[in-house]
Motif scaffolding. Sequence first.
Motif, short mmCIF file in Angstrom:
data_model
loop_
_atom_site.label_atom_id
_atom_site.label_comp_id
_atom_site.label_asym_id
_atom_site.label_seq_id
_atom_site.Cartn_x
_atom_site.Cartn_y
_atom_site.Cartn_z
N THR A 196 0.80 -1.22 0.00
CA THR A 196 0.00 0.00 0.00
C THR A 196 0.84 1.27 0.00
OG1 THR A 196 -0.20 -0.03 2.41
CG2 THR A 196 -1.95 -1.15 1.14
N HIS A 197 2.14 1.16 0.01
CA HIS A 197 2.98 2.35 -0.12
C HIS A 197 2.69 3.01 -1.46
CE1 HIS A 197 5.47 0.92 3.24
NE2 HIS A 197 6.00 2.13 3.26
N SER A 198 2.59 4.33 -1.47
CA SER A 198 2.43 5.02 -2.75
C SER A 198 3.75 4.97 -3.51
CB SER A 198 2.01 6.48 -2.53
OG SER A 198 3.10 7.24 -2.04
N LEU A 199 3.68 5.19 -4.81
CA LEU A 199 4.92 5.21 -5.59
C LEU A 199 5.80 6.37 -5.15
CD1 LEU A 199 3.86 4.20 -9.22
CD2 LEU A 199 4.66 2.78 -7.32
N ARG A 200 5.19 7.49 -4.74
CA ARG A 200 6.00 8.60 -4.24
C ARG A 200 6.76 8.18 -2.97
NH1 ARG A 200 6.80 13.20 -5.65
NH2 ARG A 200 4.82 13.71 -6.61
N GLN A 201 6.06 7.52 -2.05
CA GLN A 201 6.73 7.06 -0.83
C GLN A 201 7.87 6.09 -1.18
OE1 GLN A 201 3.16 5.46 0.95
NE2 GLN A 201 3.22 6.99 2.61
N GLU A 234 1.23 9.83 -6.19
CA GLU A 234 0.62 9.93 -4.85
C GLU A 234 -0.51 8.90 -4.69
OE1 GLU A 234 1.59 11.86 -2.40
OE2 GLU A 234 2.93 13.22 -3.45
N GLN A 235 -1.16 8.59 -5.81
CA GLN A 235 -2.32 7.69 -5.77
C GLN A 235 -1.99 6.26 -6.15
OE1 GLN A 235 -5.03 9.70 -8.38
NE2 GLN A 235 -5.73 11.11 -6.77
N GLU A 236 -1.01 6.07 -6.99
CA GLU A 236 -0.62 4.72 -7.41
C GLU A 236 0.12 4.03 -6.27
OE1 GLU A 236 -1.30 3.13 -10.40
OE2 GLU A 236 -2.59 4.88 -10.69
N THR A 237 -0.19 2.76 -6.05
CA THR A 237 0.47 2.02 -4.98
C THR A 237 1.48 1.02 -5.55
OG1 THR A 237 -1.23 0.30 -4.96
CG2 THR A 237 -1.56 2.20 -3.48
N ALA A 238 2.36 0.61 -4.68
CA ALA A 238 3.37 -0.37 -5.06
C ALA A 238 2.71 -1.64 -5.60
CB ALA A 238 4.26 -0.71 -3.86
N GLN A 239 1.61 -2.03 -4.99
CA GLN A 239 0.92 -3.25 -5.38
C GLN A 239 0.59 -3.28 -6.87
OE1 GLN A 239 -2.91 -3.68 -3.50
NE2 GLN A 239 -2.74 -5.91 -3.51
N GLY A 240 0.19 -2.16 -7.42
CA GLY A 240 -0.19 -2.10 -8.82
C GLY A 240 0.97 -2.14 -9.80
N HIS A 241 2.19 -2.03 -9.29
CA HIS A 241 3.36 -1.94 -10.17
C HIS A 241 4.46 -2.92 -9.80
CE1 HIS A 241 1.67 1.62 -12.06
NE2 HIS A 241 1.22 1.91 -10.85
N THR A 242 4.18 -3.79 -8.84
CA THR A 242 5.16 -4.76 -8.37
C THR A 242 5.22 -5.97 -9.29
OG1 THR A 242 4.85 -4.10 -6.07
CG2 THR A 242 5.71 -6.30 -6.44
N THR A 243 6.44 -6.39 -9.58
CA THR A 243 6.64 -7.65 -10.29
C THR A 243 6.59 -8.77 -9.25
OG1 THR A 243 8.04 -6.57 -11.93
CG2 THR A 243 8.24 -8.97 -11.72
N THR A 244 5.66 -9.69 -9.45
CA THR A 244 5.53 -10.79 -8.50
C THR A 244 6.08 -12.10 -9.05
OG1 THR A 244 3.27 -11.17 -9.27
CG2 THR A 244 3.54 -9.78 -7.31
#
Length: 137
Positions: free
Chosen positions: A19-24, A66-76
Amino acid sequence: MPTLVQDAMSTVVLTIGPTHSLRQAAELMSARRVGAAVVLDPDAGGIGILTERDILNSVGAGQNPEQETAQGHTTTDVVFAGPRWTLHEAAQAMAHGGFRHLIVLDEQEPVGVVSVRDIVRCWSGIPDAYDATVSAG
């Protein structure tokens, strides 16, 4: 000259949640001077990786960091290295998979990250500029 992943890897492992934002994530990566973060998401099956390229692609596509989260961009679908892998094995895995970072696992726990930069630094025999700055500082 180091020939094993354990000799070349960074032991600075930045771990973030999904849930970390991409900015974080970018702020934390910048502060620790790393190009990737390990994303721990027990609900989605465990360990993934978020890289500087993932963040760049999101921002380049006009998405709000600010709105995009790590979850949406993580390679699993991650390829993991072992600390006793040779640097040659790590380089082959990176070249074959088309990526620049490998999470290093020891007994299923992330203990480091090895990057193309780490491998090139070891093979060239040139010390890392950041290490030289820190030790001179």
